[in-house]
Design a protein around this motif. Structure first.
Motif, PDB file in Angstrom:
ATOM      1  N   ASP A 101       0.826  -1.203   0.000  1.00  0.00           N
ATOM      2  CA  ASP A 101       0.000   0.000   0.000  1.00  0.00           C
ATOM      3  C   ASP A 101       0.865   1.258   0.000  1.00  0.00           C
ATOM      4  O   ASP A 101       1.949   1.281   0.596  1.00  0.00           O
ATOM      5  CB  ASP A 101      -0.923   0.017   1.215  1.00  0.00           C
ATOM      6  N   ALA A 102       0.344   2.307  -0.627  1.00  0.00           N
ATOM      7  CA  ALA A 102       1.096   3.559  -0.733  1.00  0.00           C
ATOM      8  C   ALA A 102       1.406   4.154   0.629  1.00  0.00           C
ATOM      9  O   ALA A 102       2.448   4.795   0.810  1.00  0.00           O
ATOM     10  CB  ALA A 102       0.317   4.559  -1.581  1.00  0.00           C
ATOM     11  N   ASP A 103       0.513   3.950   1.602  1.00  0.00           N
ATOM     12  CA  ASP A 103       0.719   4.538   2.928  1.00  0.00           C
ATOM     13  C   ASP A 103       1.226   3.519   3.940  1.00  0.00           C
ATOM     14  O   ASP A 103       1.100   3.717   5.146  1.00  0.00           O
ATOM     15  CB  ASP A 103      -0.588   5.164   3.436  1.00  0.00           C
ATOM     16  N   SER A 104       1.831   2.437   3.464  1.00  0.00           N
ATOM     17  CA  SER A 104       2.301   1.389   4.363  1.00  0.00           C
ATOM     18  C   SER A 104       3.665   1.737   4.956  1.00  0.00           C
ATOM     19  O   SER A 104       4.332   2.695   4.532  1.00  0.00           O
ATOM     20  CB  SER A 104       2.401   0.057   3.622  1.00  0.00           C
TER      21      SER A 104
ATOM     22  N   ALA B 219      11.144   2.906   3.787  1.00  0.00           N
ATOM     23  CA  ALA B 219      12.307   2.037   3.575  1.00  0.00           C
ATOM     24  C   ALA B 219      12.708   2.005   2.105  1.00  0.00           C
ATOM     25  O   ALA B 219      13.902   1.932   1.784  1.00  0.00           O
ATOM     26  CB  ALA B 219      12.008   0.627   4.079  1.00  0.00           C
ATOM     27  N   VAL B 220      11.730   2.047   1.194  1.00  0.00           N
ATOM     28  CA  VAL B 220      12.035   2.058  -0.239  1.00  0.00           C
ATOM     29  C   VAL B 220      12.804   3.326  -0.593  1.00  0.00           C
ATOM     30  O   VAL B 220      13.819   3.284  -1.311  1.00  0.00           O
ATOM     31  CB  VAL B 220      10.741   1.943  -1.075  1.00  0.00           C
TER      32      VAL B 220
ATOM     33  N   THR C 248      -6.152   0.778  -7.838  1.00  0.00           N
ATOM     34  CA  THR C 248      -6.837  -0.475  -8.120  1.00  0.00           C
ATOM     35  C   THR C 248      -7.979  -0.684  -7.128  1.00  0.00           C
ATOM     36  O   THR C 248      -8.317   0.212  -6.328  1.00  0.00           O
ATOM     37  CB  THR C 248      -5.847  -1.661  -8.089  1.00  0.00           C
ATOM     38  N   LEU C 249      -8.568  -1.848  -7.174  1.00  0.00           N
ATOM     39  CA  LEU C 249      -9.628  -2.248  -6.259  1.00  0.00           C
ATOM     40  C   LEU C 249      -9.303  -3.647  -5.774  1.00  0.00           C
ATOM     41  O   LEU C 249      -9.116  -4.565  -6.585  1.00  0.00           O
ATOM     42  CB  LEU C 249     -10.987  -2.227  -6.974  1.00  0.00           C
ATOM     43  N   ILE C 250      -9.168  -3.805  -4.462  1.00  0.00           N
ATOM     44  CA  ILE C 250      -8.832  -5.095  -3.880  1.00  0.00           C
ATOM     45  C   ILE C 250      -9.941  -5.497  -2.916  1.00  0.00           C
ATOM     46  O   ILE C 250     -10.227  -4.776  -1.948  1.00  0.00           O
ATOM     47  CB  ILE C 250      -7.477  -5.059  -3.153  1.00  0.00           C
ATOM     48  N   LEU C 251     -10.561  -6.630  -3.193  1.00  0.00           N
ATOM     49  CA  LEU C 251     -11.621  -7.137  -2.326  1.00  0.00           C
ATOM     50  C   LEU C 251     -11.040  -8.051  -1.256  1.00  0.00           C
ATOM     51  O   LEU C 251     -10.105  -8.811  -1.504  1.00  0.00           O
ATOM     52  CB  LEU C 251     -12.653  -7.928  -3.144  1.00  0.00           C
ATOM     53  N   ASP C 252     -11.641  -8.003  -0.073  1.00  0.00           N
ATOM     54  CA  ASP C 252     -11.297  -8.893   1.025  1.00  0.00           C
ATOM     55  C   ASP C 252     -12.190 -10.132   0.921  1.00  0.00           C
ATOM     56  O   ASP C 252     -13.369 -10.084   1.259  1.00  0.00           O
ATOM     57  CB  ASP C 252     -11.513  -8.164   2.351  1.00  0.00           C
TER      58      ASP C 252
ATOM     59  N   MET D  23      -4.812   2.124  -3.281  1.00  0.00           N
ATOM     60  CA  MET D  23      -3.670   2.717  -3.949  1.00  0.00           C
ATOM     61  C   MET D  23      -2.398   2.015  -3.470  1.00  0.00           C
ATOM     62  O   MET D  23      -2.054   2.069  -2.291  1.00  0.00           O
ATOM     63  CB  MET D  23      -3.571   4.214  -3.656  1.00  0.00           C
ATOM     64  N   LEU D  24      -1.744   1.326  -4.405  1.00  0.00           N
ATOM     65  CA  LEU D  24      -0.467   0.700  -4.109  1.00  0.00           C
ATOM     66  C   LEU D  24       0.661   1.713  -4.306  1.00  0.00           C
ATOM     67  O   LEU D  24       0.433   2.838  -4.762  1.00  0.00           O
ATOM     68  CB  LEU D  24      -0.268  -0.523  -4.989  1.00  0.00           C
ATOM     69  N   MET D  25       1.876   1.303  -3.984  1.00  0.00           N
ATOM     70  CA  MET D  25       3.002   2.239  -4.002  1.00  0.00           C
ATOM     71  C   MET D  25       3.323   2.767  -5.392  1.00  0.00           C
ATOM     72  O   MET D  25       3.850   3.868  -5.538  1.00  0.00           O
ATOM     73  CB  MET D  25       4.252   1.577  -3.418  1.00  0.00           C
ATOM     74  N   GLY D  26       3.035   1.987  -6.416  1.00  0.00           N
ATOM     75  CA  GLY D  26       3.370   2.416  -7.765  1.00  0.00           C
ATOM     76  C   GLY D  26       4.773   1.999  -8.163  1.00  0.00           C
ATOM     77  O   GLY D  26       5.348   1.066  -7.612  1.00  0.00           O
ATOM     78  N   THR D  27       5.331   2.710  -9.132  1.00  0.00           N
ATOM     79  CA  THR D  27       6.636   2.370  -9.702  1.00  0.00           C
ATOM     80  C   THR D  27       7.745   3.188  -9.054  1.00  0.00           C
ATOM     81  O   THR D  27       7.654   4.411  -8.967  1.00  0.00           O
ATOM     82  CB  THR D  27       6.626   2.637 -11.218  1.00  0.00           C
TER      83      THR D  27
END
Length: 359
Positions: free
Chosen positions: A112-115, A120-121, A138-142, A300-304
């Motif tokens: 996740d972008a806010d993880s 660290a990256v 994206t959309l991630i379902l649980d 929202m994932l971290m991206g590139t």
């Protein structure tokens, strides 16, 4: 922390490692095997600390035109605990530089972008990049939620369309099981791409995914007898299901079975043990509008992120966007050009691919 970088050549061990780290299906052996058949080199790497594997990454390497040599890329990886992120990334970057002379190491993590991973990256010398392959929004379902909980997040009309499709006495929802059914999938995908106006790979690429990944790449189909009406094609690891492709025929659209086949995919992936269902990107288009009917949230994932590994990186980072724009223009021209001009446009497409080709 200095980590030992160890190649892994055992498929069973590698896929067990991916699942132990709850890794993404694009890190599975079969996905790398397919990319290796279509222009990439692949190396699976274990990052060890005193004999203990604390990280892993399937490294894809693509040759670039002179003088850049190559690009190293990790799709939805690496895999590690947050506390080991900096050491894992620094070791991977060193390996990519020394073994491949890569101009950069590009990563698109499944974080996740806010993880807690983000700092660290950056600390490992990576910077956000616009050279995106996998879309971070994206959309991630649980999938650990109940059917009623999943349904509650859908719009009223979507719930109605799903229930109507699932009540059908004619349409059957099941996994594609034969090569003949796979060919129907490809035919429906061609029809969908032409109707929606997006580009696709050659058919052999999809056949290779299906055969190389096996159970790791199920296709859920909506069938009227032996006739395929719609499909959702996924890759899946132990915890995560990831949509690769989807399509619906004109008849399937009339019957709105694309709603039912999506719901059937959720059910099938839950039965296979997955906890997460990733829709693989949201854009501002009709396909994304359809995806967004199945939940009220977005992810929202971290991206590139890229780490420069060569003094030539500034020139590469400027050349890449221009080359990709040329490639996109050429692809549009090929789709719209008449038969008399298509050979010339195809030549232009080849030149753009030669300038940079990532995936």
């Amino acid at each position: 922390m200095s980590l030992a970088v160890m190649p892994c050549t055992d498929r069973a061990l590698w896929d067990e490692t991916v699942d132990r780290f709850e890794g993404h299906p694009q890190q599975l052996w079969g996905w790398g095997q397919t990319k290796a058949m279509h222009g990439w080199s692949v190396e699976r790497l274990l990052l060890n600390d005193a004999g203990e594997t604390v990280g892993a990454a399937q490294l894809l390497v693509r040759r670039l035109p002179f003088p850049f040599r190559s690009l190293a890329y990790v799709a939805r990886g690496p895999m590690c605990a947050a506390g080991n992120t900096a050491a894992v990334l620094e070791s991977l970057a060193g390996h990519a530089s020394s073994r491949y002379g890569a101009v950069a190491l590009s990563i698109e993590p499944d974080w996740d972008a806010d993880s807690e991973y983000a700092d660290a990256v950056a600390a490992a010398g990576f910077a956000a990049s616009a050279n995106t392959i996998l879309i971070p929004r994206t959309l991630i379902l649980d999938l650990t939620r109940t059917d009623d909980e999943l349904m509650a997040d859908m719009s009223k009309s979507t719930r109605a369309n799903v229930r109507k499709a699932m009540r059908s006495e004619v349409v059957q929802f099941r996994k594609v099981a034969t090569d003949a059914e796979l060919e129907q999938v490809l035919a429906v995908y061609h029809e969908t791409a032409e109707r929606a106006g997006f580009g696709i790979h050659e058919d052999q690429y999809y056949r290779d995914i299906y055969r190389n990944m096996g159970d790791g790449s199920p296709i859920i189909g909506a069938f009227d007898g032996d006739q395929l009406l719609a499909f959702v094609w996924l890759s899946r690891s132990g915890t995560t299901a990831f949509e690769l492709y989807g399509g619906v025929s004109s008849e399937g659209q009339k019957q709105r079975v694309n709603y039912g086949v999506k719901w059937a995919a959720f059910q099938a992936m839950r039965e296979d043990g997955c906890k997460r269902y990733d829709f693989n990107g949201l854009l501002n288009d009709g396909i994304s509008d359809f995806k967004k009917q199945f939940a009220k949230h977005e992810n929202m994932l971290m991206g590139t992120w890229e780490k420069p590994l060569s003094p030539l990186y500034p020139a590469y980072s400027k050349a890449m966007p221009a080359a990709r724009r040329s490639l996109q223009v050429a692809r549009r021209l090929v789709r719209t050009a008449g038969s008399q001009v298509q050979p010339a446009v195809s030549k232009l497409l080849g030149l753009a691919k030669g300038a940079v080709k990532r995936g």
